[in-house]
Design a protein around this motif. Sequence first.
Motif, PDB file in Angstrom:
ATOM      1  N   ASN A 133       1.029   6.843   9.717  1.00 61.05           N
ATOM      2  CA  ASN A 133       0.897   8.141  10.590  1.00 61.05           C
ATOM      3  C   ASN A 133       2.999   7.597  11.386  1.00 61.05           C
ATOM      4  OD1 ASN A 133      -0.936   9.858  10.915  1.00 61.05           O
ATOM      5  ND2 ASN A 133      -2.069   8.866  12.574  1.00 61.05           N
ATOM      6  N   GLU A 134       2.384   6.534  11.472  1.00 60.22           N
ATOM      7  CA  GLU A 134       4.281   6.458  12.483  1.00 60.22           C
ATOM      8  C   GLU A 134       5.447   6.073  11.018  1.00 60.22           C
ATOM      9  OE1 GLU A 134       4.205   2.068  13.679  1.00 60.22           O
ATOM     10  OE2 GLU A 134       4.267   3.060  16.097  1.00 60.22           O
ATOM     11  N   GLN A 135       4.526   6.021   9.717  1.00 63.79           N
ATOM     12  CA  GLN A 135       5.175   5.984   8.215  1.00 63.79           C
ATOM     13  C   GLN A 135       5.610   8.254   7.890  1.00 63.79           C
ATOM     14  OE1 GLN A 135       7.424   3.694   6.818  1.00 63.79           O
ATOM     15  NE2 GLN A 135       6.754   2.752   8.361  1.00 63.79           N
ATOM     16  N   GLY A 136       5.080   8.743   9.037  1.00 63.82           N
ATOM     17  CA  GLY A 136       5.539   9.628   9.223  1.00 63.82           C
ATOM     18  C   GLY A 136       4.154  10.862   7.272  1.00 63.82           C
ATOM     19  N   PRO A 164       3.636   7.858  -4.624  1.00 65.82           N
ATOM     20  CA  PRO A 164       3.816   8.651  -5.976  1.00 65.82           C
ATOM     21  C   PRO A 164       2.797   9.957  -5.340  1.00 65.82           C
ATOM     22  CG  PRO A 164       4.120   6.601  -6.750  1.00 65.82           C
ATOM     23  CD  PRO A 164       3.810   6.707  -5.643  1.00 65.82           C
ATOM     24  N   ASP A 165       1.595  10.034  -5.008  1.00 63.99           N
ATOM     25  CA  ASP A 165       0.630  11.251  -4.557  1.00 63.99           C
ATOM     26  C   ASP A 165       0.759  11.638  -3.447  1.00 63.99           C
ATOM     27  OD1 ASP A 165      -1.659  10.478  -6.598  1.00 63.99           O
ATOM     28  OD2 ASP A 165      -2.226   8.768  -6.370  1.00 63.99           O
ATOM     29  N   VAL A 166       1.517  10.358  -2.828  1.00 65.33           N
ATOM     30  CA  VAL A 166       2.006  11.146  -1.121  1.00 65.33           C
ATOM     31  C   VAL A 166       2.941  11.975  -1.492  1.00 65.33           C
ATOM     32  CG1 VAL A 166       2.893  11.543   0.866  1.00 65.33           C
ATOM     33  CG2 VAL A 166       1.093   9.220   0.324  1.00 65.33           C
ATOM     34  N   ASP A 167       3.646  12.081  -2.015  1.00 68.58           N
ATOM     35  CA  ASP A 167       5.227  12.650  -2.305  1.00 68.58           C
ATOM     36  C   ASP A 167       4.611  13.807  -2.982  1.00 68.58           C
ATOM     37  OD1 ASP A 167       6.826  11.011  -1.490  1.00 68.58           O
ATOM     38  OD2 ASP A 167       7.328  10.115  -3.602  1.00 68.58           O
ATOM     39  N   LYS A 168       3.999  14.203  -4.363  1.00 68.28           N
ATOM     40  CA  LYS A 168       3.378  15.377  -4.179  1.00 68.28           C
ATOM     41  C   LYS A 168       2.131  16.265  -3.703  1.00 68.28           C
ATOM     42  CE  LYS A 168       4.647  13.707  -9.633  1.00 68.28           C
ATOM     43  NZ  LYS A 168       3.921  13.231 -10.505  1.00 68.28           N
ATOM     44  N   LYS A 169       2.172  15.284  -2.758  1.00 70.04           N
ATOM     45  CA  LYS A 169       1.020  16.273  -1.726  1.00 70.04           C
ATOM     46  C   LYS A 169      -0.256  16.252  -2.455  1.00 70.04           C
ATOM     47  CE  LYS A 169       4.380  19.575   0.159  1.00 70.04           C
ATOM     48  NZ  LYS A 169       4.438  18.587   1.117  1.00 70.04           N
ATOM     49  N   ARG A 170      -0.275  14.757  -2.857  1.00 64.94           N
ATOM     50  CA  ARG A 170      -1.923  14.580  -3.526  1.00 64.94           C
ATOM     51  C   ARG A 170      -2.958  13.750  -2.766  1.00 64.94           C
ATOM     52  NH1 ARG A 170       0.145  14.321  -9.259  1.00 64.94           N
ATOM     53  NH2 ARG A 170       0.668  11.410  -8.463  1.00 64.94           N
ATOM     54  N   LYS A 171      -4.593  14.638  -2.681  1.00 65.22           N
ATOM     55  CA  LYS A 171      -5.106  13.464  -1.153  1.00 65.22           C
ATOM     56  C   LYS A 171      -5.609  12.508  -1.963  1.00 65.22           C
ATOM     57  CE  LYS A 171      -8.011  16.976  -2.137  1.00 65.22           C
ATOM     58  NZ  LYS A 171      -8.510  17.874  -2.626  1.00 65.22           N
ATOM     59  N   VAL A 172      -5.019  11.420  -0.571  1.00 66.67           N
ATOM     60  CA  VAL A 172      -5.777  10.264  -1.130  1.00 66.67           C
ATOM     61  C   VAL A 172      -6.239   9.210  -0.291  1.00 66.67           C
ATOM     62  CG1 VAL A 172      -4.583   7.519  -0.764  1.00 66.67           C
ATOM     63  CG2 VAL A 172      -3.130   8.888  -2.104  1.00 66.67           C
ATOM     64  N   LEU A 173      -7.647   8.835  -0.782  1.00 66.30           N
ATOM     65  CA  LEU A 173      -8.755   8.619   0.353  1.00 66.30           C
ATOM     66  C   LEU A 173      -8.296   6.629   0.463  1.00 66.30           C
ATOM     67  CD1 LEU A 173     -11.505   8.959   2.207  1.00 66.30           C
ATOM     68  CD2 LEU A 173     -12.496   8.821  -0.658  1.00 66.30           C
ATOM     69  N   LEU A 207       1.324  -1.522  -0.169  1.00 66.76           N
ATOM     70  CA  LEU A 207      -0.056   0.535   0.069  1.00 66.76           C
ATOM     71  C   LEU A 207       0.989   1.466  -0.096  1.00 66.76           C
ATOM     72  CD1 LEU A 207      -2.714   1.355   0.317  1.00 66.76           C
ATOM     73  CD2 LEU A 207      -2.168   1.110   2.778  1.00 66.76           C
ATOM     74  N   LEU A 208       1.609   0.918   0.425  1.00 63.50           N
ATOM     75  CA  LEU A 208       2.954   2.384   0.712  1.00 63.50           C
ATOM     76  C   LEU A 208       3.859   2.403  -0.880  1.00 63.50           C
ATOM     77  CD1 LEU A 208       4.814   1.855   3.753  1.00 63.50           C
ATOM     78  CD2 LEU A 208       3.111   3.206   3.458  1.00 63.50           C
ATOM     79  N   ASP A 209       3.511   1.681  -1.429  1.00 63.16           N
ATOM     80  CA  ASP A 209       4.145   1.984  -2.699  1.00 63.16           C
ATOM     81  C   ASP A 209       3.631   2.608  -3.226  1.00 63.16           C
ATOM     82  OD1 ASP A 209       6.816   0.725  -1.660  1.00 63.16           O
ATOM     83  OD2 ASP A 209       6.204  -1.548  -2.633  1.00 63.16           O
TER      84      ASP A 209
END
Length: 234
Positions: A199-202, A173-182, A167-169
């Motif tokens: 949250n533990e992964q920052g 890409p969306d997290v790096d570009k500050k895009r919202k994920v649901l 799931l993290l993988d």
Amino acid sequence: MSPLAVIATPGRELASQIKDVAEALCADLDINIKFVTGSSTQSKIENTHRDRVDLLVGSTGGLSKMFGGNLFFSDFIDTIVLDEVDTLVDDSFKAITSELLAKLRKKLEQQLIFAGATFPSNLNTSLGHIIDTEDLEIIQTRHLHRVLPNVYQKFIKSPKVGRLDYLLDVIEPDVDKKRKVLIFCNKASTAAYINHSLNEQGIPTLHFAGGNMNPSTRHKHFIMSTEFNENLSQ
């Protein structure tokens, strides 16, 4: 105090949205609309004013508590609407949906409206002991289940082991570009686990559970989510 129509939904947020739309549509009509939740049922029974209610809107759990506590009666209900019926008759909701529907079915002649994105195949086994499902008329658009051409969809089958890492993988890409994920989960416990792990992964996340979360906490998370979205769009 008996309403003339009841709209039941899986959750309070959807019920609140329906109440807002109903109030806008009925602004110039003499129709009293009330939204109820299941929290603090006893105090509501003791303190409520017995005003006329035409349309009652709420979650199945909240409505069941209200009718079970004799805050409302079902003697004059003409119309019953189950919104998101495919969810209301799945394994997590069908018991409380069946219980509520049984409480509302007092009049011989009632209009039943079941609305949903899909028609549940288990409707007869879930509610057949209360209503005659064979008499239901199915109305559906010819565009049902059509994907809009501008909506990109991709199905990914994840491995059974290491799903969180997978799931993290997927979302990286969306997290790096500050895009919202649901992220949707089939259980509140799974949602809580993913929330804690991200949250533990920052990765800042907001958790919305079902009945396991205090209503005020969930409302606070919705406010935080709105503010977060506004900051992203600036």
